[in-house]
Design a protein around this motif. Sequence first.
Motif: not given
Length: 358
Positions: A170, A190, A203
Amino acid sequence: MPMRLTRGWIEIDLDAVVRNARAMASRTPGMLPMVKADAYGVGAVRVARALEQLAPWGYGVATIEEGRELRDAGIGRPIVLFTSVEVDELRAVRDAQLTPALASARAIARWASIDGGAWHLAIDTGMSRAGVRWDKVGDLAAELREHPPEGAFTHFHSAALDDGSLAEQEMRFERGLAAMPAAPALLHAENSAALARREHSRWSLGRPGIFLYGVPVGGGRIVQPEPVVSLRARIVELRTVLAGESVSYDATHRVERDTRIATLPVGYADGYRRSLGNRAHALVAGRRASVVGVVTMDMTMLDVTGLDAKIGDIATLLGRDGAERIDVLDLAEQASASPYEILTGLRARLPRHYHGGE
Ligand SMILES: *Cc1c(COP(=O)(O)O)cnc(C)c1O
């Protein structure tokens, strides 16, 4: 039940798919359910139609044909094509109204030149499979400025492990995003395991796959999906094999005493792996029966000694019967395969019976 005449079949609980998707949807602002590989063997069109009630942002596929199939079925939402295609294939991507994952100056320029429309930037943060390296995003600044993508994404390689790689990836993703001239509207990273790990996505879209189809991921300690797929077959033969005789190819199983052997008309050509022989169980009348001998291409034998088994009775190779259940994870472990392989391996030769999803 419409299964009287069939050898073996798969039952798919679309309501369970929807409930699993709801569990994922509560963790992320938007949903991009992965329905690639015919929704992991479950049936992409049926799954997408069932998921429409949740109004996901769009769907994810791996091939142009998979996207076309959804378009032909009337799915109008964005469909992201995640597998890299050759530049020459981009016309076909556009014609199927798919949203490609692009990562090179050449592909971006071609997509723009054919008026492709929306696209997403694929950023490689450690999977080493597809996308532009996170530390090379800046090299695409000119193309990104001229043809800004609708979205940008990355993919985790070990989201089910506690190895710190997710945080590392990330960080790299953020560095890649920071090198873009402008942040795209949609960011996603994800998969199921990453979504299962945290209550709130960082996100804008989540991309769950296997969780929707009933397989727990990420250590199984967080959210649990409901099982979706059952595999059943009718007993087509019953015989007594005498002490000392063997069952199936290579005589890997020899019976010690007179044994009742039931034959199921399902084998490895249906996706019930050869390596499940002498390891897995099936459920007959709510009780466990061992799979004996190797699984053959079209048939599988069970030891049903002492069980109330008759020709025509239903055996459950995957799924629930009474209080007993066999999970995808059980088969995966017994076959030394990943649950993804077990699910996607359940072949088209098996008729699929759907319930729910309305
Ligand atoms: C397959 C895939 C997913 C979904 O992964 P699961 O582990 O099945 O949840 C998400 N993103 C991409 C890019 C994929 O290829």
